[in-house]
Scaffold this motif. Structure first.
Motif, PDB file in Angstrom:
ATOM      1  N   TRP A  32       1.782   5.633 -11.788  1.00 54.50           N
ATOM      2  CA  TRP A  32       0.988   4.444 -11.434  1.00 54.50           C
ATOM      3  C   TRP A  32       1.452   3.225 -12.211  1.00 54.50           C
ATOM      4  O   TRP A  32       1.399   3.188 -13.433  1.00 54.50           O
ATOM      5  N   ASP A  33       1.945   2.210 -11.466  1.00 55.33           N
ATOM      6  CA  ASP A  33       2.456   0.987 -12.081  1.00 55.33           C
ATOM      7  C   ASP A  33       2.296  -0.164 -11.098  1.00 55.33           C
ATOM      8  O   ASP A  33       3.277  -0.694 -10.568  1.00 55.33           O
ATOM      9  N   PRO A  34       1.063  -0.607 -10.819  1.00 57.12           N
ATOM     10  CA  PRO A  34       0.847  -1.645  -9.808  1.00 57.12           C
ATOM     11  C   PRO A  34       1.485  -2.974 -10.160  1.00 57.12           C
ATOM     12  O   PRO A  34       1.757  -3.791  -9.257  1.00 57.12           O
ATOM     13  N   VAL A  35       1.735  -3.223 -11.431  1.00 57.25           N
ATOM     14  CA  VAL A  35       2.359  -4.486 -11.828  1.00 57.25           C
ATOM     15  C   VAL A  35       3.730  -4.648 -11.183  1.00 57.25           C
ATOM     16  O   VAL A  35       4.196  -5.778 -10.963  1.00 57.25           O
ATOM     17  N   ALA A  36       4.370  -3.559 -10.821  1.00 55.74           N
ATOM     18  CA  ALA A  36       5.719  -3.617 -10.260  1.00 55.74           C
ATOM     19  C   ALA A  36       5.740  -3.870  -8.752  1.00 55.74           C
ATOM     20  O   ALA A  36       6.818  -3.959  -8.168  1.00 55.74           O
ATOM     21  N   LEU A  62       0.828  -1.200   0.000  1.00 51.72           N
ATOM     22  CA  LEU A  62       0.000   0.000   0.000  1.00 51.72           C
ATOM     23  C   LEU A  62       0.868   1.259   0.000  1.00 51.72           C
ATOM     24  O   LEU A  62       0.547   2.244  -0.684  1.00 51.72           O
ATOM     25  N   ARG A  63       1.959   1.223   0.735  1.00 51.06           N
ATOM     26  CA  ARG A  63       2.868   2.378   0.733  1.00 51.06           C
ATOM     27  C   ARG A  63       3.420   2.620  -0.672  1.00 51.06           C
ATOM     28  O   ARG A  63       3.467   3.773  -1.145  1.00 51.06           O
ATOM     29  N   GLU A  64       3.823   1.551  -1.361  1.00 52.89           N
ATOM     30  CA  GLU A  64       4.366   1.724  -2.715  1.00 52.89           C
ATOM     31  C   GLU A  64       3.312   2.255  -3.677  1.00 52.89           C
ATOM     32  O   GLU A  64       3.592   3.145  -4.504  1.00 52.89           O
ATOM     33  N   LEU A  65       2.098   1.733  -3.575  1.00 55.74           N
ATOM     34  CA  LEU A  65       1.041   2.211  -4.457  1.00 55.74           C
ATOM     35  C   LEU A  65       0.679   3.664  -4.164  1.00 55.74           C
ATOM     36  O   LEU A  65       0.405   4.447  -5.080  1.00 55.74           O
ATOM     37  N   ALA A  66       0.675   4.028  -2.878  1.00 54.13           N
ATOM     38  CA  ALA A  66       0.372   5.415  -2.517  1.00 54.13           C
ATOM     39  C   ALA A  66       1.428   6.360  -3.066  1.00 54.13           C
ATOM     40  O   ALA A  66       1.111   7.460  -3.551  1.00 54.13           O
ATOM     41  N   LEU A  67       2.707   5.946  -3.001  1.00 55.39           N
ATOM     42  CA  LEU A  67       3.782   6.788  -3.555  1.00 55.39           C
ATOM     43  C   LEU A  67       3.645   6.900  -5.070  1.00 55.39           C
ATOM     44  O   LEU A  67       3.839   7.984  -5.646  1.00 55.39           O
TER      45      LEU A  67
END
Length: 524
Positions: free
Chosen positions: A125-129, A113-118
């Motif tokens: 936006w790159d949720p695959v990573a 969640l922290r990575e997605l928020a950043l």
């Protein structure tokens, strides 16, 4: 007069089927009226929606669609146990059918969640990573394996909004004790499946835990806590209770606990001294054969010993029961009930859960090992409230009629326990109040409803109810905010006979309590 609106549409929700869309209409109306445009800050860069339980899935999906219409540029991320327990193939269908959900986090959520928020904040936006994330790609849905979750002792203390706590009469706030279960062997349990990628049990250090209790109590002015844990370990409980007593921290708390021989009478008494209000225990049954089949820690003798010791040291128990665990016969279920009835006076409440096999548990993976027949239509009750995770099967150990009778008798026992506690909370109906004794109406416990017959007062703790006639209710109106009064002033206003009967009825329904202060009210 009303029931909660509960929707658990099963696979239909994965396809946006007609059943799910019809069931979603009340949620759509509610969100339309809830003012979500004003509630979301202008600078919001990401919405996170947690879905702990199965029946919350459909309203969460409808909420995502509503938010996406209002804020099409803001990513929406789902997480929570209902998603973590979902089979990847079902998660594929959900993400394809409900495109308002941009990503799903499974298992531990803090790091993903922290990575997605950043990413959202930096517009990259790159949720695959991101590990532990499921999302759509040009090639279909991608599921990334989870990484190790956070070390639980490194997590900061929770922040509770002061304005929210200020609205509560006697707030109870949560404090994390552990993730996972220190036993972790019960074959029917799903909670041990929620931390893939991380150690199955991560516990707090007792000294740090006590320090966080002290910090939260001082920061928020609260004295009541709920320990967030699947089962508090006995050694941890002993060290924390010792510290609470030695430090003189006047706190009250509750916790889940497993029946464990190390919770001896001395430790249970120490827990009472340290402020434990009650323990929630998954006793389930007292049939040793069945307990061993599903790999519970305790047997019949240990269960009964725990119940006896807790009662002897005045530690109330909230007891969870599963009267028809796999292979339990009708006779065994009634034998267990007879065991439990002996200890009804030591129970604060009882919850009865008809057994439901779930696909994500050991029982669901190998149902034949637990006597379940998956080739026969289910005779279960939907108690698990997560249709997507339900294993359709039948346990031939009881007939449907026997099973229904067992469930009814266990629920009757639960009602009996609750009635015992209601009577314990109700004041002595024969009590005579002194003329100038300071009394008040405990409005914090009451639900008040004005009807043609008068003011209907229901005590939400005891479920006692009284109807105050219209004239008497009008005269009582000045005291319905909790202000003190005396029997003398009440009788002078209503006449001796009416005032006496009203006091008696209010007392019988637990709708009178001593007013704080000297115990006397003087009439000026």
């Amino acid at each position: 007069m009303a029931q909660q609106y509960l929707v658990d549409p099963g696979e239909d929700v994965l396809e946006r089927g007609e059943l799910a869309l019809q069931a979603a209409l009340p949620y759509r109306d509610f969100y339309d009226q809830a003012g979500l445009v004003e509630r979301a800050p202008v600078r919001t860069t990401l919405f996170g929606i947690s879905v702990p339980m199965g029946p919350q899935l459909l309203p969460a999906l409808v909420l995502a669609e509503h938010l996406k219409r209002l804020h099409p540029e803001v990513p929406i991320v789902f997480g929570g146990p209902a998603l973590s327990l979902m089979h990847p193939s079902e998660l594929d269908r959900l993400l394809l059918a409900w495109p308002a959900v941009d990503a799903v986090i499974r298992f531990d959520g803090e790091f993903p969640l922290r990575e997605l928020a950043l990413q959202a904040r930096e517009e990259k936006w790159d949720p695959v990573a991101v590990k532990g994330v499921s999302c759509q790609t040009v090639d279909g849905v991608r599921h990334n394996d989870p990484d190790v979750g956070p070390a639980i002792n490194s997590l900061p203390a929770p922040l509770y909004p002061p304005e929210a706590l200020a609205k509560l009469d006697d707030p109870v706030i949560g404090i994390t004790q552990a993730r996972g279960c220190y036993w972790g062997k019960c074959d029917y349990c799903d909670f041990i499946e929620l931390y893939d990628g991380s150690p199955p049990f991560r516990g707090r250090r007792p000294d740090q835990f006590v320090e966080e209790l002290r910090h939260l109590s001082h920061s928020h002015g609260v004295s009541r806590f709920s320990f967030i844990t699947e089962s508090i370990p006995p050694a941890f409980a002993r060290r924390v209770c010792t510290a609470l007593v030695e430090d003189g921290l006047d706190l009250r708390w509750t916790s889940f606990a497993m029946i464990d021989r190390r919770f001896d009478r001395e430790l249970l008494a120490m827990m009472v001294e340290a402020g434990c209000e009650f323990l929630v225990v998954g006793l389930e049954t007292t049939i040793t054969r069945v307990l061993k089949l599903v790999h519970k820690s305790a047997d019949r003798e240990e269960n009964l010993r725990f119940l006896r010791d807790a009662r002897d040291v005045s530690l109330p128990l909230v007891v969870n029961l599963i009267p028809d665990l796999p292979t339990t016969t009708y006779e065994e279920a009634l034998t267990a009930l007879a065991d439990l009835e002996e200890f009804a006076d030591g129970m604060r409440s009882v919850s009865v859960f008809p057994f439901e096999p779930t696909r994500s548990s050991n029982v669901g993976r190998t149902p034949e090992a637990f006597g379940l027949d998956i080739n026969v239509p289910s005779t279960t009750t939907g108690q698990a409230q997560y249709a997507l995770n339900h294993l359709v099967s039948t346990d031939p150990a009881m007939t449907p009629q026997q099973r229904a009778e067992v469930h009814a008798r266990y629920r009757a026992f639960a009602d009996h326990v609750h009635a015992l506690n209601s009577r314990a909370l109700t004041p002595d109906t024969a009590r005579v109040y002194a003329p100038d004794e300071a009394l008040r109406v405990p409005v914090e416990d009451l639900d008040l409803f004005e009807a043609e017959s008068g003011l209907v007062c229901t005590n939400m703790r005891t479920l006692g109810r009284a109807v105050i006639p219209v004239r008497a209710a009008h005269l009582l109106q000045p005291y319905l905010d909790g202000a003190p009064f005396t029997p003398r002033t009440l009788k002078e206003a209503l006449t001796e006979d009416v005032g006496t009967r009203l006091l008696t009825n209010l007392g019988r329904s637990a709708m009178l309590t001593p007013a704080s202060g000297t115990g006397q009210v003087t009439d000026d």
